[in-house]
Motif scaffolding. Structure first.
Motif, PDB file in Angstrom:
ATOM      1  N   GLU B 117      19.358  23.324  17.606  1.00  0.00           N
ATOM      2  CA  GLU B 117      18.781  22.553  17.113  1.00  0.00           C
ATOM      3  C   GLU B 117      17.635  22.407  17.031  1.00  0.00           C
ATOM      4  OE1 GLU B 117      20.396  18.932  18.331  1.00  0.00           O
ATOM      5  OE2 GLU B 117      19.791  19.444  20.589  1.00  0.00           O
ATOM      6  N   VAL B 120      15.467  25.006  14.637  1.00  0.00           N
ATOM      7  CA  VAL B 120      15.336  24.555  13.331  1.00  0.00           C
ATOM      8  C   VAL B 120      14.586  23.165  12.435  1.00  0.00           C
ATOM      9  CG1 VAL B 120      17.216  23.144  11.349  1.00  0.00           C
ATOM     10  CG2 VAL B 120      18.137  25.141  12.589  1.00  0.00           C
ATOM     11  N   ARG B 121      14.785  22.111  13.694  1.00  0.00           N
ATOM     12  CA  ARG B 121      13.566  21.539  14.136  1.00  0.00           C
ATOM     13  C   ARG B 121      12.295  22.032  13.876  1.00  0.00           C
ATOM     14  NH1 ARG B 121      14.797  16.343  16.474  1.00  0.00           N
ATOM     15  NH2 ARG B 121      12.723  14.885  16.577  1.00  0.00           N
ATOM     16  N   VAL B 139      18.394  17.581  10.314  1.00  0.00           N
ATOM     17  CA  VAL B 139      18.764  19.122  10.920  1.00  0.00           C
ATOM     18  C   VAL B 139      20.437  19.157  10.849  1.00  0.00           C
ATOM     19  CG1 VAL B 139      18.533  20.080  13.005  1.00  0.00           C
ATOM     20  CG2 VAL B 139      16.879  19.250  12.468  1.00  0.00           C
ATOM     21  N   LEU B 142      20.597  20.096   7.670  1.00  0.00           N
ATOM     22  CA  LEU B 142      20.938  21.759   7.214  1.00  0.00           C
ATOM     23  C   LEU B 142      22.205  22.579   7.831  1.00  0.00           C
ATOM     24  CD1 LEU B 142      16.770  21.871   7.633  1.00  0.00           C
ATOM     25  CD2 LEU B 142      18.407  22.530   5.996  1.00  0.00           C
ATOM     26  N   GLN B 153      24.658  22.614  17.604  1.00  0.00           N
ATOM     27  CA  GLN B 153      23.416  22.631  17.527  1.00  0.00           C
ATOM     28  C   GLN B 153      23.316  22.691  18.818  1.00  0.00           C
ATOM     29  OE1 GLN B 153      22.155  18.323  15.863  1.00  0.00           O
ATOM     30  NE2 GLN B 153      23.148  18.916  14.193  1.00  0.00           N
ATOM     31  N   ILE B 168      21.442  29.769  11.150  1.00  0.00           N
ATOM     32  CA  ILE B 168      20.691  29.365  11.878  1.00  0.00           C
ATOM     33  C   ILE B 168      19.199  29.636  11.297  1.00  0.00           C
ATOM     34  CG2 ILE B 168      19.576  28.810  14.559  1.00  0.00           C
ATOM     35  CD1 ILE B 168      22.049  29.563  15.146  1.00  0.00           C
ATOM     36  N   ALA B 171      18.395  27.412   8.533  1.00  0.00           N
ATOM     37  CA  ALA B 171      18.562  26.603   7.991  1.00  0.00           C
ATOM     38  C   ALA B 171      16.756  26.213   8.354  1.00  0.00           C
ATOM     39  CB  ALA B 171      19.983  25.378   9.109  1.00  0.00           C
ATOM     40  N   ARG B 172      16.881  27.110   9.324  1.00  0.00           N
ATOM     41  CA  ARG B 172      15.309  27.740   9.478  1.00  0.00           C
ATOM     42  C   ARG B 172      14.579  27.483   8.702  1.00  0.00           C
ATOM     43  NH1 ARG B 172      12.775  31.213  13.865  1.00  0.00           N
ATOM     44  NH2 ARG B 172      13.437  32.148  12.127  1.00  0.00           N
ATOM     45  N   ALA B 175      14.073  24.035   6.079  1.00  0.00           N
ATOM     46  CA  ALA B 175      13.680  22.550   7.172  1.00  0.00           C
ATOM     47  C   ALA B 175      12.398  22.076   6.132  1.00  0.00           C
ATOM     48  CB  ALA B 175      13.472  23.094   8.360  1.00  0.00           C
TER      49      ALA B 175
END
Lengths: 328, 335
Positions: B117, B120-121, B139, B142, B153, B168, B171-172, B175
């Motif tokens: 998590e 991605v954040r 997050v 995503l 996560q 992942i 997803a990043r 973001a």
């Protein structure tokens, strides 16, 4: 005529932290002289382990052949002594590896590395071995071999290094050449050259080739028969064209259709690729009495979870280890 | 160019050049290796441009230069109307949100000490564009979008498989709600069965978020499946640039033809129809490129003029650009 190599009920066990796991589970196949056979599958399915098992190169103290026989030219390799295996390796069976960058010794010239094989196995003198090395470099189509023979590996490109590896492997005109992903690290144009070279040399010397790969295109181009491995077991075996036209195991079918291949006829719309969901099971799952592909299979039924599927035969020696082979 | 076309255009790269200084040999001038040499291309919003080529052709360096991850010596990268290469400070930080990167190796491109998590954040935290309170919700969204479960996560990167790690990474990249995503060989480190999952995901996300991709790959099968147009690079130059249909059905540059003919295929029809075009030897030394066409020494149809002057990339048919002396307005392959 008896096949050149006959593997029967081979079981290779690997000792891991979680116990003993069969990375090759009851594998049987045969290879005729001059034939090209291909092993296909994802990583971790036992393709390379099969090769290492035949070569007697399993990781020491971790892997061993638990049962089964490897019959090469009338001799059982599983019972051969280390000294005998060392004679066979390089002389009768040799291998080329995936990484041409790391499988050559950086501190010796390539000429010395080729000559070493000839001196060790064929008892050639220094001078004669050196001259033969130049001939071999010429045979693998390295330009200007007389000058390049005293080059070090870092002075050559990736494709040239793989050619040197092939020259070393073929120095003693072995009966079997095992090529473990020989072109994975190379560009496509170089890959095409290496395949051409392997095919020509194989024909000229009558060498049987075991090609290990994950690329179905390469299989279609190179091999006559293929064996699809999944989780240490043989999923399917048969003539290449026939298997590609009509696979009888859902895993084979998935492997063929999940890759976007270059097609002869191109259409504007692009359908979604067929997925094989999930991943190869972990080594702890190997050896269970069930179909190991069940968790990723669309045709799964109770029967698949209860017992390991038997091989079902089809025409032209196509075999599939699937309970639902008829429906695929 | 009309106003409408201008608005459709998201990325316009002009005369991009990247050079690396080589070790000086004795006295004399510093010599440079031109990894990317005068490269121009453009991508329309919502489309995918693929750059293909063999290792050392400069495709990854081009991508890195567009994202300002290597220094461009010359050129303009016009991203949505602004020259991305000249932005400074706050403006640059803002613009970076519009352009994100998916890397080749999912094993080394994730920080092993951060939970999934947090990975991605991280872009949200560093760009500071959304309030802290909303970040967790983004997050969560995503993770669902890329097909990961919410409870994953809390895991660290090493607890995921290669394909999941690449999810992942995707997803990043999503973001900051980017418009352009540069995918540098996003599937070449993955197993074949997992490749299909990631390629399908990328295409689904493209539709969902109206993304534009700059897709770098050496795998022509993948490129044929993913792209709308293709640029073929050889030794730092674009040698052919066309839409998907014309490039794959009617390649004009001899190098493109050779590249296509070298790909092994399971399609029996294609195997029988294609004649292997052999290009022997290796590319010339990139520090001292030859005077004429850089492909001349390997080209099966090279003429004397080819080693004299360098061919320009010019349009020979609608949307089809080729840099070859032997291709004229009739757009006939010299082979």
């Amino acid at each position: 005529m008896a096949p050149l190599l006959q593997v029967e009920n081979l079981r290779i066990e690997l000792t891991t932290r979680d116990g003993v796991a069969p990375v090759i589970d009851d594998l049987s196949f045969s290879l005729n002289a001059g034939e090209t056979i291909s092993f296909v599958g994802e990583s971790g399915c036992g393709k390379s382990m099969t090769a290492l098992g035949i070569m007697g190169l399993l990781p020491e103290k971790i892997g061993h052949i638990a049962s089964g026989t490897i019959n090469f030219d009338g001799e059982d390799l599983t019972k051969a002594s280390d000294v005998r295996l060392r004679e066979i390796r390089g002389n009768d069976i040799s291998m080329i590896f995936q990484e041409p960058m790391t499988s050559l010794n950086p501190v010796y010239t390539i000429g010395e590395q080729i000559a070493e094989v000839l001196r060790r196995h064929q008892g050639l003198g220094k001078r004669a071995a050196h001259d033969k090395a130049i001939d071999l470099l010429d045979a693998v189509r390295i330009p200007n071999p007389k000058a390049r023979v005293s080059d070090y590996p870092h002075q050559m490109s990736g494709g040239q290094r793989q050619r040197v590896m092939i020259a070393i492997a073929l120095a003693c005109e072995p009966k079997i050449l095992i090529a473990d992903e020989p072109t994975t690290a190379l560009d496509v144009t170089v890959q095409a050259q290496i395949f051409d070279l392997l095919r020509d040399l194989g024909e000229k010397m009558g060498t049987a080739i075991i090609l290990i790969t994950h690329d179905m295109g390469a299989v279609a181009e190179m091999a006559e028969r293929l064996i699809v491995m999944y989780a240490g077991r043989k999923a399917e075996e048969g003539p290449v064209e026939q298997v590609i036209d009509h696979p009888r195991h859902p895993y084979t079918k998935g492997l063929i259709s999940c890759v976007p291949h270059l097609m002869g006829t191109l259409t504007a719309e692009r359908p979604t690729l067929t997925e094989v969901r999930g991943i190869v099971p972990s080594i702890r799952q190997f050896g269970r009495d069930a179909c190991l592909f069940a968790s990723r299979c669309d045709l799964v039924s109770d029967k698949c979870l209860e017992g390991r599927p038997h091989e079902i035969g089809f025409e032209n020696d196509q075999h599939s280890a699937c309970w639902h082979a008829e429906d695929v | 160019m009309s106003k409408q076309e201008q608005a459709d255009l998201l990325l316009k790269v002009d005369h991009l050049t990247v050079r690396f200084a080589m070790k000086r040999s004795g006295w004399g001038k510093k010599s440079y290796l031109y990894a990317v040499d005068d490269v121009s291309f453009e991508i329309k919003r919502g489309e995918t441009l693929a750059i293909v080529g063999e290792s050392g052709s400069g495709k990854t360096t081009t991508a890195l230069a567009v994202a300002r991850l290597v220094h461009a010596h010359e050129g303009i990268v016009d991203l949505d109307g602004k020259n991305f290469l000249e932005l400074q400070g706050e403006a640059l930080r803002k613009a970076r949100a519009k352009l994100q990167f998916i890397f080749q190796d999912p094993y080394s491109s994730l920080n092993p000490r951060l939970r999934a998590e947090a990975v991605v954040r991280e872009p949200l935290d560093s760009l500071d564009a959304v309030p802290v309170a909303e970040r967790q919700a983004i997050v969560d969204r995503l993770f669902t979008a890329v097909g990961l479960r919410p409870e994953q996560q809390r895991l660290f990167p090493h607890q995921f498989s290669g394909g999941q790690r690449q999810r992942i990474g995707i997803a990043r990249a999503l973001a900051t709600q980017p418009e352009l995503i540069i995918c540098d060989e996003p599937v070449s480190a993955l197993d074949v069965a997992v490749q299909a999952q990631i390629l399908n995901l990328l295409r689904r996300l493209q539709g969902e978020f109206n993304l534009t991709y700059l897709f770098i790959s050496h795998d022509l099968g993948v490129v044929q499946h993913m792209c709308d147009s293709v640029a073929v690079m050889y030794m730092g130059k674009i040698v052919e640039h066309a839409d998907r249909m014309s490039l794959f059905t009617k390649p004009l540059h001899p190098y493109t033809s050779a590249l296509l003919s070298a790909v092994p295929s399971v399609d029996k029809k294609r195997r029988e129809a294609t004649k292997r075009i052999l290009i022997p030897g290796d590319p010339p030394d990139p520090v001292n490129p030859p005077k004429g066409c850089r492909f001349a020494n390997r080209c099966p149809v090279a003429q004397p003029q080819c080693s004299q002057s360098e061919p320009e990339l010019s349009e020979v048919a609608a949307g089809h650009k080729v840099a070859c002396h032997l291709v004229d307005e009739k757009a006939i392959s010299p082979l």
